[in-house]
Design a protein around this motif. Sequence first.
Motif, PDB file in Angstrom:
ATOM      1  N   GLY A  84       0.785  -1.228   0.000  1.00 16.64           N
ATOM      2  CA  GLY A  84       0.000   0.000   0.000  1.00 16.64           C
ATOM      3  C   GLY A  84       0.813   1.273   0.000  1.00 16.64           C
ATOM      4  N   ALA A  85       2.036   1.247   0.522  1.00 13.60           N
ATOM      5  CA  ALA A  85       2.854   2.465   0.599  1.00 13.60           C
ATOM      6  C   ALA A  85       4.047   2.428  -0.352  1.00 13.60           C
ATOM      7  N   LEU A  86       4.035   1.518  -1.317  1.00 16.70           N
ATOM      8  CA  LEU A  86       5.138   1.461  -2.286  1.00 16.70           C
ATOM      9  C   LEU A  86       4.979   2.561  -3.333  1.00 16.70           C
ATOM     10  N   CYS A  87       6.077   3.233  -3.632  1.00 18.85           N
ATOM     11  CA  CYS A  87       6.048   4.324  -4.623  1.00 18.85           C
ATOM     12  C   CYS A  87       6.235   3.735  -6.024  1.00 18.85           C
ATOM     13  N   VAL A  88       5.204   3.055  -6.509  1.00 20.45           N
ATOM     14  CA  VAL A  88       5.351   2.299  -7.745  1.00 20.45           C
ATOM     15  C   VAL A  88       5.557   3.196  -8.968  1.00 20.45           C
ATOM     16  N   TYR A  89       5.182   4.468  -8.875  1.00 20.44           N
ATOM     17  CA  TYR A  89       5.448   5.427  -9.950  1.00 20.44           C
ATOM     18  C   TYR A  89       6.485   6.460  -9.524  1.00 20.44           C
ATOM     19  N   GLN A  90       7.317   6.081  -8.542  1.00 21.15           N
ATOM     20  CA  GLN A  90       8.354   6.963  -8.007  1.00 21.15           C
ATOM     21  C   GLN A  90       7.729   8.265  -7.493  1.00 21.15           C
TER      22      GLN A  90
END
Length: 523
Positions: A137-143
Amino acid sequence: MQLFPLSAISFGSAVLLAAKPPTQKDATSHRGWDWLVQLKYIVLLQHNFTKMHQVSAANITPEIISELSSIVGESYIFLDQETRNRYGHDETEDFIFPPSVVLKPGSTSEVSEIAKICNQNCIPLTAIGGQTGLSGGALCVYQGVGLSMERFNKIIHIDEKNLQITTEPAVITQVLRETVAERGLFYPPDPSSQGSCTIGGNVAENAGGARAVKYGVTKDYVLNLEVVLANGDIIWTGANTLKNSTGYNLTQLMVGSEGTLGIITKIVMKLLPANNHNILMLVPFFDAAQACEAVAEIFRAGITPSALEFMERDAIDWTLRYVDHVSLVIKDDVRAHLLIEVDGNHLDVLFSDAEKISMVLEKFNIDEILFADTEDQKNALWKLRRAVGEAVKSNSVYKEEDTVVPRYELPTLLKGIKAIGNKYGFKSVCYGHAGDGNLHVNIVKGDMSDKNWETEIPKGIREIFELTVALKGTLSGEHGIGYVQKDFMDIAFSETQLALMKAIKFSFDPNGILNPGKIFPLS
């Protein structure tokens, strides 16, 4: 089918979409508003709007970095790879998505200014809490901007007269629980990661825990939230009251929204008076499915435990090897355990409840029931239970699912999971909050080939979720959808339901900057 035009309406600095209603002539000629088409149109507009604005980390320029630095100060902006990596992961498998820049704001006004810049420049903005999440849920998948909320770590006020607490989101859950306990008060939600997860993260994911079976989950304690919206506006979502039937319930809409609708900066929650006593028992079963069957029977006997946890044999064996200073002798043919707690203020009532539970369990094929006689023994058993997830993770590459069904369906779910594992060639280790039907399914790679792990496991997971939904359950009981479960949302929801959710997302965040790539794909 006629599609009625949409007009843009200014509402503060946000843009909402409103549909012109059908005329009387339209209604009588059966050419009224087709809601699904209308919702799809809204979602299409959102997609086109997002494409037009290109939400991207590439929009971060040196000038924007300078602006962000001026907001938080040079000591709280980080561009180095080591720091970015540190904030690019949580406890979800082995994923790492480093943000382009890490910011550590110290006030709501700073969060607001950061949101304004990101919104104006279509920069992804992802709030980061304790990094203990299991759904990504808190991963910056689009930076983009990784917004660490760690400086929001103060308990603002404990209102003992009204049994309420006002806190910032980065307060560690266990710290909050222990702080109110010192005043004879009780905050029940107790995720296994309570020693490191934060209250804000709990709210964002609607976390549960062992005592949810009697006391409910995080949403049942949240009264009011201070939230920064995508455009930088600051709102309170509700009121500090136990009852509220005034307009739409924005507070509960925000709970469990995983940082996709706004950024939480203050939380008002209710508390309970603390109980004085509890009794804890560990029950060995010679059949795992029978352990699941016993769960519903306990409730049918008129008893509501304060915790009712299920652990199959592998879960306990692996955890006993993983944790220190916990010993437990288990017979070879024991296949599962139930950990059962009852609590309250009168020991005679608790002993009566424990006796009733024992009578229910005698109907099943069990070994001797073990009672924890001392606080040390109770702490050891809870240490064992809370360490299961970490023990499994240390043993093998794995994927964890967070299934939940009506508790009577637990035996069917467990048997189905094992059958699906046999079909696709994977081993599963199951445990969880059996009292509320929440079964954690750890799919273990073991000696599976990389190819089969990549190709067969997604098929197996889909079948597990299809079974779960067929049993009137759903995809997640407490971990959230986040990054890893979003591609399975079609199993639980129809096109109409998903379109409604996407329309809500668009009304809060028309540029799509808040935690993109979660719950739904960005497109």
